[in-house]
Scaffold this active site. Structure first.
Site, PDB file in Angstrom:
ATOM      1  N   GLU A 155      42.919  47.346  40.739  1.00 57.82           N
ATOM      2  CA  GLU A 155      42.815  47.695  39.314  1.00 57.82           C
ATOM      3  C   GLU A 155      41.389  48.121  38.967  1.00 57.82           C
ATOM      4  O   GLU A 155      41.179  49.099  38.255  1.00 57.82           O
ATOM      5  CB  GLU A 155      43.193  46.495  38.430  1.00 57.82           C
ATOM      6  CG  GLU A 155      44.636  46.065  38.541  1.00 57.82           C
ATOM      7  CD  GLU A 155      45.581  46.881  37.653  1.00 57.82           C
ATOM      8  OE1 GLU A 155      45.100  47.691  36.846  1.00 57.82           O
ATOM      9  OE2 GLU A 155      46.799  46.690  37.798  1.00 57.82           O
ATOM     10  N   GLY A 206      54.453  49.838  30.955  1.00 58.20           N
ATOM     11  CA  GLY A 206      53.580  49.935  29.771  1.00 58.20           C
ATOM     12  C   GLY A 206      53.962  48.985  28.654  1.00 58.20           C
ATOM     13  O   GLY A 206      53.660  49.228  27.485  1.00 58.20           O
ATOM     14  N   GLU A 235      45.462  34.395  26.400  1.00 58.31           N
ATOM     15  CA  GLU A 235      45.335  35.846  26.527  1.00 58.31           C
ATOM     16  C   GLU A 235      43.863  36.241  26.518  1.00 58.31           C
ATOM     17  O   GLU A 235      43.095  35.786  25.663  1.00 58.31           O
ATOM     18  CB  GLU A 235      46.072  36.487  25.350  1.00 58.31           C
ATOM     19  CG  GLU A 235      46.908  37.668  25.700  1.00 58.31           C
ATOM     20  CD  GLU A 235      48.061  37.390  26.646  1.00 58.31           C
ATOM     21  OE1 GLU A 235      47.856  37.516  27.878  1.00 58.31           O
ATOM     22  OE2 GLU A 235      49.154  37.064  26.180  1.00 58.31           O
ATOM     23  N   ASP A 276      47.476  38.310  36.136  1.00 55.32           N
ATOM     24  CA  ASP A 276      48.734  39.015  36.414  1.00 55.32           C
ATOM     25  C   ASP A 276      49.092  38.937  37.892  1.00 55.32           C
ATOM     26  O   ASP A 276      50.222  38.607  38.263  1.00 55.32           O
ATOM     27  CB  ASP A 276      48.612  40.494  36.016  1.00 55.32           C
ATOM     28  CG  ASP A 276      48.301  40.658  34.549  1.00 55.32           C
ATOM     29  OD1 ASP A 276      48.383  39.655  33.815  1.00 55.32           O
ATOM     30  OD2 ASP A 276      47.964  41.780  34.141  1.00 55.32           O
ATOM     31  N   TYR A 282      40.467  47.413  26.270  1.00 56.02           N
ATOM     32  CA  TYR A 282      40.367  46.255  27.167  1.00 56.02           C
ATOM     33  C   TYR A 282      38.949  46.054  27.716  1.00 56.02           C
ATOM     34  O   TYR A 282      38.372  44.966  27.627  1.00 56.02           O
ATOM     35  CB  TYR A 282      41.367  46.422  28.325  1.00 56.02           C
ATOM     36  CG  TYR A 282      41.498  45.197  29.197  1.00 56.02           C
ATOM     37  CD1 TYR A 282      42.471  44.247  28.947  1.00 56.02           C
ATOM     38  CD2 TYR A 282      40.637  44.985  30.274  1.00 56.02           C
ATOM     39  CE1 TYR A 282      42.597  43.112  29.741  1.00 56.02           C
ATOM     40  CE2 TYR A 282      40.750  43.862  31.069  1.00 56.02           C
ATOM     41  CZ  TYR A 282      41.737  42.937  30.803  1.00 56.02           C
ATOM     42  OH  TYR A 282      41.848  41.814  31.597  1.00 56.02           O
ATOM     43  N   GLY A 289      53.375  45.523  28.735  1.00 57.41           N
ATOM     44  CA  GLY A 289      52.655  44.251  28.798  1.00 57.41           C
ATOM     45  C   GLY A 289      53.297  43.254  29.742  1.00 57.41           C
ATOM     46  O   GLY A 289      53.013  42.060  29.669  1.00 57.41           O
ATOM     47  N   LEU A 290      54.163  43.733  30.644  1.00 59.28           N
ATOM     48  CA  LEU A 290      54.856  42.809  31.555  1.00 59.28           C
ATOM     49  C   LEU A 290      54.357  42.961  33.000  1.00 59.28           C
ATOM     50  O   LEU A 290      54.991  42.489  33.937  1.00 59.28           O
ATOM     51  CB  LEU A 290      56.374  43.030  31.484  1.00 59.28           C
ATOM     52  CG  LEU A 290      56.977  42.847  30.083  1.00 59.28           C
ATOM     53  CD1 LEU A 290      58.470  43.148  30.086  1.00 59.28           C
ATOM     54  CD2 LEU A 290      56.729  41.425  29.559  1.00 59.28           C
ATOM     55  N   SER A 291      53.237  43.643  33.152  1.00 63.27           N
ATOM     56  CA  SER A 291      52.549  43.728  34.447  1.00 63.27           C
ATOM     57  C   SER A 291      53.330  44.423  35.549  1.00 63.27           C
ATOM     58  O   SER A 291      53.345  43.975  36.697  1.00 63.27           O
ATOM     59  CB  SER A 291      52.160  42.338  34.938  1.00 63.27           C
ATOM     60  OG  SER A 291      51.033  41.925  34.267  1.00 63.27           O
ATOM     61  N   SER A 292      53.948  45.525  35.204  1.00 56.78           N
ATOM     62  CA  SER A 292      54.595  46.301  36.270  1.00 56.78           C
ATOM     63  C   SER A 292      53.548  46.749  37.290  1.00 56.78           C
ATOM     64  O   SER A 292      53.852  46.866  38.482  1.00 56.78           O
ATOM     65  CB  SER A 292      55.330  47.504  35.684  1.00 56.78           C
ATOM     66  OG  SER A 292      54.458  48.250  34.874  1.00 56.78           O
TER      67      SER A 292
HETATM   68  C1  GLA Z   1      46.030  42.205  31.222  1.00 59.22           C
HETATM   69  C2  GLA Z   1      45.098  41.895  32.381  1.00 59.22           C
HETATM   70  C3  GLA Z   1      44.986  40.381  32.613  1.00 59.22           C
HETATM   71  C4  GLA Z   1      44.670  39.649  31.326  1.00 59.22           C
HETATM   72  C5  GLA Z   1      45.607  40.107  30.206  1.00 59.22           C
HETATM   73  C6  GLA Z   1      45.225  39.517  28.883  1.00 59.22           C
HETATM   74  O1  GLA Z   1      47.344  41.864  31.515  1.00 59.22           O
HETATM   75  O2  GLA Z   1      45.548  42.508  33.558  1.00 59.22           O
HETATM   76  O3  GLA Z   1      44.016  40.123  33.597  1.00 59.22           O
HETATM   77  O4  GLA Z   1      43.329  39.791  30.975  1.00 59.22           O
HETATM   78  O5  GLA Z   1      45.614  41.509  30.061  1.00 59.22           O
HETATM   79  O6  GLA Z   1      45.431  38.163  28.883  1.00 59.22           O
END
Ligand code: GLA
Length: 380
Positions: free
Chosen positions: A155, A117, A31, A167, A217, A119-122
């Protein structure tokens, strides 16, 4: 959901659409290592955003977000850097145009099953799915890796999150029942089977929404860069934390201010854990997988400070449950979900215990989802 999206498209527009799907992702371990040119171990999951898309002749980009029931149309793709759903789509068009391609206007309906929202990258699913679809529909000739990089730039430039590449890479290159071991420096990757016999990987959603852009972040990213700057004053050819050894970090630690050392230490340790996790998974060693998950969580929470009270509580509750071998936060952090490796027979008692104990403390009912590792972005 796919049928609903298709039906909605036919109601709104007169053409016949092509259908695409783009998954969310979990990260097993690694991570915040991606933007430090380190290692990650994510996988695409069988929770998707579905798209119905067709070119139109009105010259406008017309988008309908099915879950939100919002329709928006645009004559031009100009937009401000902001975390608005339409910016993920406009950003893709804009990045494609920057490469010199002409992108004709399209009608789009999209809707999905990835909790937003969490943490699953929608968001990566949205960018990559749309980019993939435009590439197919208009035969634009981008490779999958180019689509990944272009989506990452969306992004940075349209949303304002200086994310790494994990992601978008996982979403685009995911493969059913496989995890992706990615070297974020060379972009070399291996796919290997997810093979932990007798155990279930469970997602527990804390119900705490994260917001990467407004969260810490970008601050974390800067702190890591500060560490690199300090070490690179003393040693040549240092471009990222990947180039820094543990000894170098310790040697120059006293020059680092604030939390810089602590952040860098975490990244170096996490890279090491990703390597160890690869071996543990290849050996099907569930106990070691679990130990690494707990260790990674402690790093995210105490050193990188990218967890939150509720998620820490979830991991503590998991630790006290029979049959649990490991648990940690997954994704960028500051809320979202944990992943927990539980003996298959203990899943019911685990979810009951988690629900009651978490509710008592935070007045939120957590939701659970068995992780099913699925394929990457594709046409249906
Ligand atoms: C988000 C970012 C990724 C990565 C993670 C943490 O999901 O989009 O690029 O940095 O946080 O691992």
């Amino acid at each position: 959901m796919l049928q609903e999206v298709r039906t909605e498209f036919l109601k709104l527009f007169s053409s016949s659409p092509r259908l695409f799907c783009s998954p969310g992702r979990i990260n097993i371990i690694g991570e915040h290592t991606d933007y430090n040119e380190g290692f990650v171990l994510p996988a695409a999951i069988e929770k998707n955003i579905y798209f119905a898309i067709a070119p139109n002749t009105c010259g406008k980009f017309r988008f309908y977000a099915y879950n939100l029931q919002e329709f928006k149309e645009f004559d031009s793709i100009k937009h401000q850097k902001k975390q608005l759903w339409e910016n993920y789509l406009l950003g893709v068009v804009s990045q494609m145009q920057k490469t010199g391609k002409m992108i004709p206007s399209v009608d789009v309906v999209f809707g999905g099953t990835i909790p937003w929202g969490s943490g699953l990258s929608s968001s990566a699913a949205l960018e990559c799915g749309f980019a993939y679809a435009l590439n197919e529909i208009f035969s634009l000739g981008f490779s999958k890796l180019e689509l990944v990089k272009l989506s990452q730039l969306v992004e940075h430039e349209s949303i304002g999150v200086n994310c790494g590449i994990m992601d978008q890479f996982a979403v685009m290159f995911g493969k059913k029942n496989h995890v992706i071991q990615l070297d974020c420096k060379s972009l070399d990757y291996n796919l290997f089977p997810w093979n932990v016999e007798g155990y279930t990987l469970l997602l527990c959603n804390s119900g705490v929404k994260h917001s990467l852009a407004s969260s810490e972040y970008n601050v974390r990213r800067r702190e890591c860069e500060d560490g690199v700057t300090i070490v690179s004053r003393h040693a040549e050819s240092i471009h990222s934390l990947r180039d820094i050894s543990s000894e170098q970090l310790e040697r120059y630690a006293s020059e680092m201010q604030g939390k810089t050392y602590q952040r860098c230490r975490y990244i170096l340790d996490e890279n090491e854990r990703v390597q160890q996790m690869g071996k543990a998974l290849l050996n099907g060693d569930a106990k070691q997988v679990g130990t690494l998950l707990f260790a990674a969580h402690t790093g995210m929470s105490c050193e990188y400070e990218a967890s939150c009270v509720e998620i820490d509580e979830m991991v503590d509750i998991a630790r006290s449950c029979d049959g649990v071998v490991g648990s940690r936060i997954t994704g960028g952090g500051f809320g979202g979900c944990t992943i927990t490796l539980v003996e298959r027979d203990a899943v019911d008692s685990f979810t009951k215990q988690m629900t009651s104990q978490y509710y008592v403390k935070h007045n939120i009912s957590p939701s659970f989802m068995e992780v099913v590792i699925g394929d990457g972005t594709r046409e249906l």
